[in-house]
Enzyme design. Structure first.
Site, short mmCIF file in Angstrom:
data_model
loop_
_atom_site.label_atom_id
_atom_site.label_comp_id
_atom_site.label_asym_id
_atom_site.label_seq_id
_atom_site.Cartn_x
_atom_site.Cartn_y
_atom_site.Cartn_z
N CYS A 1 37.38 17.87 22.64
CA CYS A 1 37.97 18.84 23.55
C CYS A 1 36.94 19.79 24.19
CB CYS A 1 39.06 19.69 22.91
SG CYS A 1 40.49 18.76 22.35
N GLY A 2 37.23 20.16 25.42
CA GLY A 2 36.39 21.13 26.12
C GLY A 2 37.24 22.30 26.56
#
Lengths: 297, 225
Positions: free
Chosen positions: A2-3
């Site tokens: 995830c970012g």
């Protein structure tokens, strides 16, 4: 993986560029999360008005909805459809009533967010495509949060995408995974707080909303979360006028922050921040574990 | 001096060019511009060259280095100088998590602060940090030296083997089997040498030494959980 990206503007001059800046940051984080993307933007406050962001797998469900709400509730509403989402503009004091009416009139339409200024757009697909579908670069606002998801704890669906909003003008994005989300979900249910999905992050969002309903400030709710939420997390949260960051005590999920006199920015990696104005002279640092960072307008 | 524009020419070309330098290359000085937080800058080098990176980097800068001196004029992301064998990495700013992890040799100098797990499982590398290190630094450190001119976070040297740790400031807590040890003349001499090599102006007499109590080396039923 995830970012996460976040941008909290301190000056009005940058507000028209908020959507463009966030989109650029979000696209840079595509390889951290190609499954889905989402963005929450806090726009202009129109006195006495509120917004509901709606989502439907079939946008045809929005046809005629505004008129039907007006007939049911006796209030004037405006509906703006953008791809699979629609933003309802309505009188603030009718928010609960209209929300209930939407559920009754269109059971298949989901509420993504509710509040005076927040709008949330999220869909499965690559971040660049999601941003394009919703014309996110054109959005203006005072602060916003974005997320690119690599799904681990629940299915790749629109509802499982971040941000999660469980209270008025509140939202939360998460990098990591929670290990006690099932027990916490049951505990919250006993307190009368229900969540819509099997997603661990939604439980975290609901937990903070519940804490704040009990009278805590966002800062206090985040402090309490350090004790009650077990697992790996970097959270970035938004409220109507605030922006907060917290990492778990182990802090193995990456995080970088930057601050200038114009903005505060968050990125999972420094790469996400490199196009921001004046980044060369910004104060750049890694947030400490189990430490709450919070800014307010 | 050779200048390499990372944005224009890309990471693969940079690393191929630097890795292709022979032991006897005349092109010993390289300037990398526009790093913009990119990952894996100047990894796997094996020649006595000097690489200056003008800006901040992402993950794994100067990983697996041998012989080269890499100087980052900015901050470095997670895993800088991971598994370094020899040579140097000098960071003007701060370092993110696990800087110098599993390093077998060479010198890592971080002029700012290092985050958590600095020097995790170090196997011979020397690390000098001008500021503070985060929690779990030198976890399972086997050989080499870590010098911290500021403070150390929680659980310093947890399950440490024979690495030597020198800390000038406070230590929030020591990890399992890590204890404070006597500073003998040979330790002062080693510390002086490391501070000089790193170009850090600090008085060795201000530091305390930490190392293994050697209680975890042999099986002891009381250590089982």
């Amino acid at each position: 993986m995830c970012g996460i990206v976040g941008l909290f503007l301190k000056v009005k001059a940058l507000e028209p560029k908020l959507g463009a800046m966030l989109t650029d940051m979000l696209i840079t984080m595509s390889d951290r999360g190609p499954d889905s993307a989402g963005i929450a933007v806090y726009g202009e406050d129109h006195e006495g008005r509120a917004k509901l962001t709606l989502q439907a797998a079939d946008p045809a469900l929005f046809n005629g909805l505004a008129g039907e709400i007006e007939d049911e509730c006796g209030v004037a509403v405006k509906l703006r459809t953008i791809d699979t989402h629609a933003v309802l503009d309505l009188p603030e004091d009718k928010l609960a009533q209209v929300r209930g009416t939407v559920k009754y009139l269109r059971p298949d339409v989901r509420v993504m967010s509710a509040g005076e200024v927040i709008e949330i757009y999220k869909e499965v697909g690559l971040p660049g495509e999601v941003a394009k579908r919703f014309d996110i670069p054109e959005l203006t606002g005072s602060h916003g949060i974005g997320h690119t998801r690599m799904a681990t704890e629940s299915a790749v669906t629109t509802l499982g995408a971040h941000p999660f909003s469980t209270g008025a003008d509140q939202c939360l994005v998460h990098n990591g995974s929670l290990s006690n989300h099932n027990s916490l979900r049951r505990k919250l249910a006993r307190e009368g707080v229900t969540v819509e999905t099997e997603n661990d992050t939604e439980v975290a969002a609901a937990y903070l909303t519940w804490k704040m309903q009990e009278g805590a400030t966002l800062g206090e709710a985040l402090e309490a979360g350090i004790d009650d939420l077990d697992g790996f997390y970097t959270f970035v949260v938004g409220t109507k006028d605030g922006f907060g960051v917290v990492r778990d005590p182990i802090a193995c999920k990456p995080a970088v922050m930057a601050e200038t006199d114009q903005y505060v920015a968050f990125g999972s990696e420094y790469r996400a921040l490199v196009n921001l104005p004046g980044i060369e002279d910004a104060k750049v640092w890694e947030p400490e574990p189990a430490t709450v960072y919070f800014w307010k307008h | 001096m050779q200048t390499f524009d990372l944005e224009a020419n890309g990471l693969r070309a940079l690393n191929e060019t630097l890795q292709a330098q022979a032991q006897t290359t005349n092109e010993t000085a390289w300037d990398v511009i526009n790093p913009r937080g990119s990952h894996a800058i100047a990894v796997g080098l094996d020649a006595p060259i000097e690489v200056t990176v003008n800006g901040s980097t992402g993950y794994y800068c100067a990983g697996m280095n041998q012989q080269a001196t890499v100087h980052v004029k900015g901050n470095v992301g997670p895993g800088a100088a991971e598994n370094m064998m020899s040579g140097k990495l000098i960071v003007d700013g701060d370092a993110s998590q696990y800087a110098g992890a599993t390093g077998h040799g060479g010198l890592l100098v971080i002029k700012g602060n290092a985050s958590s797990r600095c020097g995790i499982s170090m196997k011979g590398i020397d690390i000098v940090v001008g500021g503070n290190v985060g929690h779990m630094s030198a976890f399972m450190a086997q050989a080499g030296h870590m010098v911290v001119c500021g403070d150390a976070g929680d659980a310093l040297g947890d399950s440490i083997y024979e690495a030597q740790l020198f800390v000038r400031g406070s230590v929030k807590s020591l990890g399992a089997d890590c204890i404070e040890k006597e500073m003998r003349p040979e330790h002062i001499a080693k510390l002086t040498e490391l501070l000089d090599a790193a170009g850090v102006d600090a008085d060795p007499a201000d530091f305390k030494r930490y190392g293994s109590a050697r209680q975890l080396y042999n099986f002891n039923i009381d250590n089982a959980y």
